[in-house]
Design a protein around this motif. Sequence first.
Motif, PDB file in Angstrom:
ATOM      1  N   PHE A  41      66.790  33.036-122.453  1.00 49.66           N
ATOM      2  CA  PHE A  41      67.076  33.189-121.017  1.00 49.66           C
ATOM      3  C   PHE A  41      68.581  33.168-120.761  1.00 49.66           C
ATOM      4  O   PHE A  41      69.084  33.950-119.953  1.00 49.66           O
ATOM      5  N   ALA A  46      69.933  34.636-117.344  1.00 53.23           N
ATOM      6  CA  ALA A  46      69.002  34.002-116.412  1.00 53.23           C
ATOM      7  C   ALA A  46      69.162  32.483-116.541  1.00 53.23           C
ATOM      8  O   ALA A  46      68.326  31.791-117.133  1.00 53.23           O
ATOM      9  N   ALA A  49      66.468  30.139-114.920  1.00 53.80           N
ATOM     10  CA  ALA A  49      65.228  30.114-115.704  1.00 53.80           C
ATOM     11  C   ALA A  49      65.381  29.192-116.912  1.00 53.80           C
ATOM     12  O   ALA A  49      64.460  28.442-117.245  1.00 53.80           O
ATOM     13  N   SER A 111      72.821  36.195-111.732  1.00 48.78           N
ATOM     14  CA  SER A 111      72.057  34.989-111.447  1.00 48.78           C
ATOM     15  C   SER A 111      72.407  34.273-110.143  1.00 48.78           C
ATOM     16  O   SER A 111      71.542  33.723-109.504  1.00 48.78           O
ATOM     17  N   PHE A 115      69.696  35.261-106.952  1.00 49.13           N
ATOM     18  CA  PHE A 115      68.603  34.313-107.144  1.00 49.13           C
ATOM     19  C   PHE A 115      68.321  33.554-105.846  1.00 49.13           C
ATOM     20  O   PHE A 115      67.173  33.424-105.415  1.00 49.13           O
TER      21      PHE A 115
ATOM     22  N   VAL B  43      60.856  36.829-116.653  1.00 40.21           N
ATOM     23  CA  VAL B  43      62.299  37.057-116.790  1.00 40.21           C
ATOM     24  C   VAL B  43      62.575  38.482-117.250  1.00 40.21           C
ATOM     25  O   VAL B  43      63.564  39.098-116.841  1.00 40.21           O
ATOM     26  N   GLY B  52      66.961  38.782-108.940  1.00 42.45           N
ATOM     27  CA  GLY B  52      66.569  37.425-109.305  1.00 42.45           C
ATOM     28  C   GLY B  52      65.161  37.059-108.888  1.00 42.45           C
ATOM     29  O   GLY B  52      64.787  35.890-108.913  1.00 42.45           O
ATOM     30  N   GLN B  55      63.071  35.164-111.447  1.00 38.71           N
ATOM     31  CA  GLN B  55      63.459  33.761-111.568  1.00 38.71           C
ATOM     32  C   GLN B  55      62.889  32.936-110.420  1.00 38.71           C
ATOM     33  O   GLN B  55      62.526  31.776-110.597  1.00 38.71           O
ATOM     34  N   LEU B  58      59.422  32.288-111.113  1.00 39.21           N
ATOM     35  CA  LEU B  58      59.314  31.389-112.265  1.00 39.21           C
ATOM     36  C   LEU B  58      59.033  29.958-111.810  1.00 39.21           C
ATOM     37  O   LEU B  58      58.325  29.211-112.490  1.00 39.21           O
TER      38      LEU B  58
END
Lengths: 154, 105
Positions: A41, A46, A49, A111, A115, B43, B52, B55, B58
């Motif tokens: 990851f 990521a 994650a 990220s 995210f 992912v 994202g 994620q 996740l």
Amino acid sequence: MIFEILAVGLIISAVLALFLEDVIYSVAALAGTFFFVALIFVEYNAIFAAIFTVAAGVGTLAVLFLSGEMLGDKPAKKTSPKRIGTLIGTGVVLSLPAIFFSVSGSGGVDSNLIFGDALWNVRGLDVVLQGLVILTIALGIAVVLYEKKRKGGQ
Amino acid sequence: MDFVILSLVMMVIGIYGLLTNRQLIKVFISVELIAIAATLNFVMLASAMGVGLGQAFLILAFSTDTAISGVILALLVVVSKKYGTSDIGKILQTIKDKDESEVEA
């Protein structure tokens, strides 16, 4: 190249986790599996994650170590080095498809901001699904308690 | 698309372990491996799309995985306490012997 090394490590640790005789060694191999997943990851940018994987993995491993030590049956004989070598070889063979049939080309996840945006934009769906999970657990507990009460009444 | 093959292999290993292992803790480890395969897929999709979102989902996958782990561990403790072993073969043999003795009685 890094992905290939991590993939081989991941598959080998997964095979060892399943097929080692001693439960404690299996749990140690599972720790390796979580570690390699987190590294993959990180390689794909990521980061969140990877952090979640490590956090969930540490909790699972702690519980598994305890339950493995308390509840697991002790094996009659120790795993021989030959068997360990066979398991590692099997892991390498199983990881070959992931190395040779992979089609690389993804750019990785951006990220930071994306995210957070994604987490905020799908919050409705996320809350509904998490509610569904909690509802299922509550239903399971209710069924268990009802059965217990029914058996107690008989 | 690296993760598709890798997560597929992980899932196959997990299902094989689920079907062949006799120890309840190993069964639990197999379920964990299947869950890891699922998270790898999340992912992978996020990486392919460049967002994202994977994620974010996740987190849901991990909460579900934790709930599953809790239920399996609870069952494991109950079964191990009741039958004194975590070996599925021995547990089935104990149940079979108990049934036979009840029929004879």
